[in-house]
Design a protein around this motif. Structure first.
Motif, PDB file in Angstrom:
ATOM      1  N   ALA A   5      30.532  71.221  16.808  1.00  0.00           N
ATOM      2  CA  ALA A   5      31.013  70.124  16.375  1.00  0.00           C
ATOM      3  C   ALA A   5      32.898  70.734  16.461  1.00  0.00           C
ATOM      4  O   ALA A   5      33.457  69.934  16.570  1.00  0.00           O
ATOM      5  N   GLU A   6      33.146  71.148  15.824  1.00  0.00           N
ATOM      6  CA  GLU A   6      34.129  72.350  15.271  1.00  0.00           C
ATOM      7  C   GLU A   6      35.640  72.637  16.731  1.00  0.00           C
ATOM      8  O   GLU A   6      36.197  72.782  16.798  1.00  0.00           O
ATOM      9  N   PHE A   7      34.564  72.904  18.295  1.00  0.00           N
ATOM     10  CA  PHE A   7      35.079  73.528  18.858  1.00  0.00           C
ATOM     11  C   PHE A   7      35.820  72.155  19.997  1.00  0.00           C
ATOM     12  O   PHE A   7      35.017  71.145  19.591  1.00  0.00           O
ATOM     13  N   ASP A   8      37.085  72.002  19.829  1.00  0.00           N
ATOM     14  CA  ASP A   8      37.981  70.600  20.904  1.00  0.00           C
ATOM     15  C   ASP A   8      37.702  71.042  22.180  1.00  0.00           C
ATOM     16  O   ASP A   8      38.604  71.293  22.870  1.00  0.00           O
ATOM     17  N   ARG A   9      36.448  70.766  22.746  1.00  0.00           N
ATOM     18  CA  ARG A   9      36.145  70.923  24.017  1.00  0.00           C
ATOM     19  C   ARG A   9      37.228  70.398  25.099  1.00  0.00           C
ATOM     20  O   ARG A   9      37.260  71.473  26.400  1.00  0.00           O
ATOM     21  N   ALA A  10      37.220  69.604  24.829  1.00  0.00           N
ATOM     22  CA  ALA A  10      38.031  68.371  26.134  1.00  0.00           C
ATOM     23  C   ALA A  10      39.552  69.504  26.037  1.00  0.00           C
ATOM     24  O   ALA A  10      40.142  69.814  27.291  1.00  0.00           O
TER      25      ALA A  10
END
Ligand SMILES: Cc1ncc(COP(=O)(O)O)c(C=O)c1O
Length: 448
Positions: free
Chosen positions: A8-13
């Motif tokens: 959840a802590e990775f800013d995927r976009a």
């Protein structure tokens, strides 16, 4: 699994956006990538890796045939950290050096195939092979035969992508559009019995034919123009191709007779992949130079090596003496952090008997590989130690199977156009090997 950052802590976009905007991916269909986008890996744990969406994969390729000790060996992290504190960098030009590099050269010389007592360091397999090409030329310059420049290689070989090593690579995809191979490279028939053997020809007769081709090539070019012959003990990226019976036994005396140097590319096979420390041991090879990389540091740091026979080394020393210098070497040759990690890898191999472990689990791996090869969609299953390949009857199925396996949580790789390669970390357990082939079996369902 490391808890540094949750999915959840990775800013995927923003990662995807930055990738598409700025990151040029190696060995990727760059046009297609604009549509598919990146698969971003977040962390590793033993033989598993996890992507930023939390999907877990059994890494059945050890990355790129390289993370021999898996993805979370704390001793390698500690070895790197210690060296970073003591001396994060130093060069080895102009006779300078450092303990990590010198000790590693000594330790490699002690375990190298017989006679290879001298070590030159670089950072990648391609650089190691480029160095070996240049050393072969330098050797012949020292012998008063600088016209010996041709290097013989084989089709379907993979030796890297720098201009020199790409020239020796025998895969059209690595050549097209890149102005390679350069004229010094000459490619012989791939030692691939299933693909190149003739109707009714035995494997031994095939090897004899390839030895004949080598003789004829030497005769037509003239031995006086040939510097060296390069070969992988088992071809990896060209399709996991084992040498046909009697091949190297027939090839080596011809090279010897004509004074042609034998360069053995052990970038994949070195450090235990085939169940012996070196592929040269299991295939009875006597190299004049041997290149290795990848598992030398379990890929935790970029490091490669060229090991030299005394004969080659003596010639290089004398040519260097004549020229009052040795015009070859890299900023990162023998990088101390990489060298410290490699020394720790060798210590782990000794203490945990990694080669013995490969010897114990490889028969099960090969048995399950052969079972997978019973599928009618597979033309041949082949392998040695902890490397295997499934050659597909329908070439396009290799890439399809790679994708299907990924959907089952398994990374394996389509190579050489028609082969699915499997090459897990050497530390893989029997239970994980079973799991690997279970996932592969489910992925093969689409084949019918
Ligand atoms: C046998 C062999 N030689 C050379 C190389 C090139 O190594 P690198 O990618 O580190 O330049 C590879 C890479 O896969 C390889 O498999």
């Amino acid at each position: 699994m490391s808890t540094h950052k949750t999915s959840a802590e990775f800013d995927r976009a923003s990662l995807v956006q930055a990738d598409l905007a700025h990151f040029v991916h190696p060995q990727t269909d760059l046009a297609a990538h604009a549509d598919t986008g990146p698969l971003v890996i977040a962390r590793g744990d033993g033989v598993f890796v996890e992507d930023i969406d939390g999907n877990r994969y059994l890494e059945g390729m050890a990355g790129l045939w390289c993370t021999g000790l898996g993805f979370s060996e704390p001793r390698l992290v500690e070895a790197a950290r210690r060296q970073l504190e003591i001396l994060p960098y130093y060069q080895s030009f102009a006779g300078r050096g450092h303990e990590a590099g010198i000790r590693l050269a000594d330790e490699l010389a002690a375990i190298a195939p017989a006679g290879l007592r001298h070590v030159f360091f670089a950072s990648s397999g391609s650089e190691a092979n480029d160095s070996a090409i240049k050393f072969a030329w330098y050797y012949w310059a020292a012998q008063g035969a600088p016209q010996r420049t041709t290097i013989l290689a084989r089709r379907r070989a993979y030796h890297g992508v720098t201009i020199g090593s790409a020239s020796l690579t025998g895969l059209p995809m690595m050549h097209g559009g890149f102005n390679v191979p350069r004229p010094f490279a000459r490619h012989l028939t791939a030692p691939h019995f299933v693909a190149e053997g003739r109707e009714g020809e035995s494997e031994e007769a095939f090897s004899a034919r390839l030895a004949g081709e080598l003789e004829e090539t030497i005769e037509s070019l003239g031995a006086a123009s040939i510097a060296a012959f390069i070969a992988e003990p088992v071809i990896g990226a060209g399709g996991v191709i084992l040498p046909p019976k009697g091949y190297f036994a027939a090839i080596q005396p011809i090279l010897k007779r004509h004074g042609i140097l034998f360069i053995v590319d052990e970038v994949i096979t070195g450090l235990g992949r085939l169940g012996t420390m070196w592929g040269s041991e299991s295939h009875d090879l006597a190299p004049d130079m041997l290149t290795c990389a990848k598992m030398l540091t379990s890929a935790y740091q970029p490091l490669s090596a060229v090991m030299l026979s005394s004969d080659v080394h003596t010639a290089i020393v004398s040519e260097s003496g004549r020229r009052k210098g040795f015009g070859h070497g890299f900023t990162y040759s023998a990088h101390p952090v990489a060298a410290a990690v490699a020394r720790e890898v060798l210590a782990i191999y000794r203490e945990r008997d990694i080669i013995g472990h490969v010897g114990r689990v490889a028969p099960g791996f090969q048995r399950l590989l052969q079972q997978a090869g019973q599928h009618p969609g597979v033309r041949e299953a082949r392998g040695q130690g902890l490397i295997g390949g499934l050659e597909m009857r329908e070439p396009a199925n290799a890439a399809r199977l790679q994708s299907a396996a990924q959907a089952e949580g398994l990374f394996v790789r389509a190579v050489g156009g028609d082969v699915l390669a499997i090459c897990p970390p050497l530390i893989i357990t029997e239970a994980e090997i079973t799991e690997l082939f279970e996932r592969l079996g489910r992925a093969m369902a689409f084949l019918g």
